[in-house]
Design a protein around this motif. Structure first.
Motif: not given
Lengths: 194, 443
Positions: B191-216
């Motif tokens: 459900p919509n909450s501060r925790a959700k926003n925080w988690l969503s940011e975390l997920v996004h950041l992790m994925c983009y970091r992995i993708c960035a490693r995927g491009l060296s």
């Protein structure tokens, strides 16, 4: 590591072209890439529209005349060889050319460059720039910025200054004489950086 | 038979655990084991050696100063007045009747021929050329065979890049993207909450970091204190789709774009579940008011992430910044400009959409040495009194060009497909006429 050579082999009669124009293999390759880039529909030759798509040329006041210099009268296509031959006029002068009267005039000599410029004025190619032709050039260069009277007075004065034999037209020799102090090599040459 | 299957399975297991342990996990938490740094240092040393070798090989040949020049022909940057003045020096100035000489045509002629050989606009849509070869076949233009050692090095480079680095990167990229889809869908169930926003940011950041490693990708961020805040609009110069990965590695943005089908569509739909992005249908894009309104609403809501927009509208080759479309600057709100400059020595990031489709482009990215870039966050700007959207856009564009060391052009990137307006030609004619008849020419 031989991408130059593979491109060169695609061009027919490239050795002849290099002899005639004096371009190095690297320059020919660059001009070939440029030719292909301009030939958007990959017809193998360039049409006036392909030139027209060059933005800086489209805003040049004598852009259309320059484009016209590439095409022989009545023709609507210029192939790579003709393209390079015209551009070869603008190669810088070869300083160490031997003055041998038996070899034909190189394509980038001072006289050839002047002749190219002369033909921009002399559209009917009768060997003289008439008053009407001069007015035409002035009109394309100045279009709506000046009045007809101003154009005519400029044209008359220019002919008066350059015309030596009194026929109210400027022949190639008179053209050449009036420009003898201009540094043609600098003003009519394109230098490749690499 | 059994043994070879076992062997293959063990190999695959080791391969995966190595990737997860050494690259993915540290990436997710923003840490680094230093493997990339070592790789980059070795790479720089090798490329320096290669450059020296090439210069020695070329020997006495005349090399004009062309270290960072973008052109292939030498251009005199004199103004029309200066050039024509030089041409006219050969004769005395006339008393009346205007100042025209037969040699005036030389100036226009040369400019015309120069533009036939190479023009400012088309130049920006091909990859930047390197002053010295970086051992990739694709950047080899003028470099001939020099020595055996160089060829061996190049061959070794091909093997390493295609057989080792590329599969590694492709694995990482797929892990990154699948994690993005799965992670955001899971977070979307909360459900919509501060925790959700925080988690969503975390997920996004992790994925983009992995993708960035995927491009060296090695990214240097400067001036992090100017990072875009909620309710703002982030504008940046556009070179490739990878720009998004580069920027999103250091902050969370709301993306703006068209709804796509296929894999992109899946990613888009799942991303929007966890935090609001702005995706437009193709039909909605035509209605400018609708677009502006949706963007305005998003910006007005201070809890939503800053919008990321590329005002050039198309990919440019990272040597210049072209005209910024004024639409993004009419929304209101604070603009946070960002300048992105890629280092072409390690890999060319420019997406030439006419030449390569998305898949071949990504494969080219994954077989380069690395992607190295600098990101500068510029101080926020707002529209000033008496300044209209176009002037504001130009002001932001100059700031970005200045910071990134890019050429500031006022040509419209869309011109790569469209025609030039008559007004440009008239401007040239006007300038010339003031030299011929003086400033009291009649209109």
């Amino acid at each position: 590591m031989g991408s130059n050579n593979s491109t060169l082999s695609k061009i027919p009669n490239v050795d002849e072209l290099m002899q005639e124009t004096g371009f190095t293999p690297a320059h020919i390759v660059r001009l070939y890439d440029r030719f292909k880039a301009l030939d958007k529909d990959q017809k193998g030759h360039l049409s006036p529209q392909d030139f027209g798509s060059i933005k800086e040329l489209a805003m040049n006041p004598i852009g259309d005349r320059i484009i016209g210099a590439f095409f022989s009268p009545g023709q609507e296509a210029v192939d790579f060889h003709s393209f390079v031959r015209i551009l070869a006029h603008f190669r810088p002068l070869d300083k160490n050319r031997p003055r041998d009267p038996n070899t034909p005039e190189p394509i980038n000599s001072r006289t050839s460059k002047l002749r190219f410029a002369f033909q921009l004025y002399d559209q009917d190619k009768d060997g003289k720039i008439s008053r009407a032709e001069l007015l035409q050039v002035l009109r394309t260069m100045l279009e709506m910025q000046v009045t007809e009277e101003q154009l005519e007075s400029i044209a008359d004065r220019t002919i008066q200054e350059a015309d030596l034999d009194g026929d109210s037209a400027i022949s190639f020799d008179e053209f050449r004489k009036s420009l003898e102090k201009v540094n043609i090599d600098h003003k009519m040459s394109i230098r490749f950086l690499r | 038979m059994e043994d070879s299957w076992d062997a293959i399975l063990t190999f695959v297991k080791i391969w995966f655990s190595a990737i997860v342990g050494l690259i993915m996990l540290p990436a997710m938490f923003g840490a680094s084991l230093g493997i990339t740094e070592v790789y980059m240092k070795a790479l720089v040393k090798i490329l320096e050696w290669a450059t020296l070798r090439l210069q020695r090989g070329r020997g006495e040949q005349q090399i004009l100063k062309a270290s960072l020049s973008n052109g292939i022909i030498q251009r005199d940057d004199g103004s029309m007045e200066k050039e024509l003045g030089e041409l006219r020096r050969s004769r005395p100035k006339p008393q009346e009747g205007g100042d025209f000489t037969l040699s005036d045509v030389f100036y226009f002629n040369r400019k015309g021929i120069e533009s036939i050989v190479e023009d400012e606009v088309t130049q920006r849509f091909t990859s930047e050329e390197l002053a010295s070869w970086n051992l990739l076949t694709r950047t080899n233009n003028n470099f001939h065979y020099i020595s055996l050692r160089l060829t061996i090095l190049w061959g070794l480079g091909v093997v390493i890049r295609y057989c080792f680095l590329a599969p590694l990167r492709i694995t990482l990229a797929s892990i990154g993207l699948s994690w993005l889809v799965i992670g955001t869908s899971v977070v979307g169930l909360l459900p919509n909450s501060r925790a959700k926003n925080w988690l969503s940011e975390l997920v996004h950041l992790m994925c983009y970091r992995i993708c960035a490693r995927g491009l060296s990708a090695t990214i240097h961020y400067h001036n992090k204190e100017n990072r875009p805040k909620n309710g703002g609009i982030c504008v940046a110069n556009h070179t490739s789709p990878i720009d998004i990965v580069i920027l999103a590695n250091d902050g969370c943005y709301a993306m703006v774009g068209q709804v796509h089908g296929g894999l992109m569509g899946v990613i888009q739909r799942s991303m929007v579940k966890s935090c609001p992005h702005i995706w437009f249908e193709r039909s909605e894009m035509k209605d400018r008011h609708l677009v502006t309104q949706r963007l305005k609403d998003h910006v007005a809501d201070k809890t939503k992430l800053p919008i990321l927009i590329f005002p050039e509208g198309t990919c440019i080759n990272n040597t210049s910044v072209m005209m910024f479309k004024k639409g993004s600057f009419e929304i209101g709100g604070t603009i946070y400009p960002v300048a992105i400059k890629y280092d072409p020595q390690f890999g060319d990031a420019f997406w030439n959409s006419a030449k390569y489709n998305m898949v071949s482009y990504l494969l080219r990215m994954m077989t380069s040495w690395a992607i190295v870039c600098n990101v500068w966050y510029l101080p926020p700007m707002s529209q000033e009194e008496g300044e209209d959207a176009v002037q504001f856009a130009n002001r932001v564009k100059s700031a970005i060009a200045h910071q990134g060391g890019l050429v500031d052009l006022s040509w419209d990137g869309g011109l790569k497909r469209a025609k030039v307006k008559e007004t440009y030609k008239e401007q040239q004619q006007k300038m010339y006429s003031s030299m011929v008849v003086g400033d009291d020419s009649s209109d």
